[in-house]
Design a protein around this motif. Structure first.
Motif, PDB file in Angstrom:
ATOM      1  N   SER A   2      59.943   2.801  -1.012  1.00 32.72           N
ATOM      2  CA  SER A   2      59.667   4.094  -0.707  1.00 32.72           C
ATOM      3  C   SER A   2      59.112   4.215   0.907  1.00 32.72           C
ATOM      4  N   VAL A  37      63.885  13.666   0.956  1.00 31.87           N
ATOM      5  CA  VAL A  37      63.366  14.352  -0.041  1.00 31.87           C
ATOM      6  C   VAL A  37      64.276  14.395  -1.326  1.00 31.87           C
ATOM      7  N   SER A  38      65.435  14.556  -1.091  1.00 30.40           N
ATOM      8  CA  SER A  38      66.393  14.717  -2.199  1.00 30.40           C
ATOM      9  C   SER A  38      66.599  13.410  -2.918  1.00 30.40           C
ATOM     10  N   THR A  40      64.291  11.177  -3.063  1.00 31.83           N
ATOM     11  CA  THR A  40      62.872  10.742  -3.541  1.00 31.83           C
ATOM     12  C   THR A  40      62.987  11.290  -5.030  1.00 31.83           C
ATOM     13  N   TYR A  41      63.477  12.982  -4.920  1.00 29.83           N
ATOM     14  CA  TYR A  41      63.354  13.729  -6.194  1.00 29.83           C
ATOM     15  C   TYR A  41      64.437  13.219  -7.101  1.00 29.83           C
ATOM     16  N   LYS A  44      62.521   9.986  -8.620  1.00 32.77           N
ATOM     17  CA  LYS A  44      61.321   9.994  -9.270  1.00 32.77           C
ATOM     18  C   LYS A  44      61.251  11.200 -10.265  1.00 32.77           C
ATOM     19  N   ARG A  45      62.167  12.456  -9.991  1.00 34.71           N
ATOM     20  CA  ARG A  45      62.175  13.530 -10.802  1.00 34.71           C
ATOM     21  C   ARG A  45      60.930  14.394 -10.407  1.00 34.71           C
ATOM     22  N   THR A  46      60.189  14.116  -9.486  1.00 33.56           N
ATOM     23  CA  THR A  46      59.015  14.877  -8.991  1.00 33.56           C
ATOM     24  C   THR A  46      58.836  14.705  -7.460  1.00 33.56           C
ATOM     25  N   LEU A  47      58.060  15.518  -6.847  1.00 36.45           N
ATOM     26  CA  LEU A  47      57.703  15.344  -5.479  1.00 36.45           C
ATOM     27  C   LEU A  47      56.091  15.698  -5.421  1.00 36.45           C
ATOM     28  N   SER A  48      55.554  15.048  -4.450  1.00 38.97           N
ATOM     29  CA  SER A  48      54.078  15.194  -4.057  1.00 38.97           C
ATOM     30  C   SER A  48      53.818  16.429  -3.310  1.00 38.97           C
ATOM     31  N   THR A  51      54.532  15.705   0.196  1.00 40.82           N
ATOM     32  CA  THR A  51      55.776  15.750   0.630  1.00 40.82           C
ATOM     33  C   THR A  51      56.375  17.205   0.765  1.00 40.82           C
ATOM     34  N   ILE A  52      56.094  18.042  -0.312  1.00 42.02           N
ATOM     35  CA  ILE A  52      56.656  19.510  -0.105  1.00 42.02           C
ATOM     36  C   ILE A  52      56.119  19.964   1.173  1.00 42.02           C
TER      37      ILE A  52
END
Length: 182
Positions: A2, A37-38, A40-41, A44-48, A51-52
């Motif tokens: 990561s 970001v894509s 990572t999503y 993990k199927r989520t974003l902090s 990050t957003i």
């Protein structure tokens, strides 16, 4: 892994800047960030929230840099981001749990005082980073600011490791989820 994927957009920006200039590097940074970001999503199927928020700021300030054909907006973005993070971390001192406790509390357990100290150190760190970024963009040229941007990644990594080591001395690993998460 990561940490490496988080570093790739900055490395791509730095290398592109050296060979193709600030505007091409800005486009590369924006595209690399969308890809990172894509990825990572997808993994993990989520974003902090961080990050957003940092991605939205990058798109806005990067877009302004390209639209106005001036690197000033991009150079200001880190100071705005760090000031916002410092305020969010500071504000969390007045809530039942600090930002740091909410982020790391599922993995480790520590007294409230330890969470407050650790969170406060991030407030100070983000404040200093924002001020140093402002100082560099105000007193040095674009080349120096781009080099500082790369160096800053290492500084953040060193601070995060130091923080983790300090927390490990004052916290214990959780063997079960915190109350209310079951």
């Amino acid at each position: 892994m990561s940490a490496l994927t988080d570093l790739l957009p900055v490395l791509a920006f730095f290398l592109t800047y050296k060979f193709a200039g600030i505007y091409t590097a800005t486009v590369v940074l924006m595209v690399a960030t969308v890809l990172q970001v894509s990825y990572t999503y997808f993994k993990k199927r989520t974003l902090s929230s961080m990050t957003i928020w940092s991605s939205v700021l990058l798109m806005a300030f990067g877009g302004a840099t390209l639209y106005f054909h001036s690197p000033t907006a991009l150079m200001w973005m880190p100071s705005v981001l760090y000031a916002t993070l410092a305020l969010v971390f500071l504000g969390s001192h007045f809530t039942p749990s600090t930002v740091l406790e909410r982020v790391a509390g599922a993995q480790i357990e520590a007294p409230k005082r330890i969470w407050a100290i650790a969170n406060g150190s991030w407030v100070a760190f983000f404040t200093v980073l924002g001020l140093v970024n402002y100082w560099v963009l105000s007193h040095y040229g674009l080349d120096s600011w781009v080099s500082f941007k790369l160096i800053k990644v290492g500084v953040v990594l060193v601070f995060a490791i130091a923080q983790a080591l300090w927390l490990s001395r004052h916290a214990t690993a959780r063997t079960e989820p915190p109350a209310g998460d079951a």
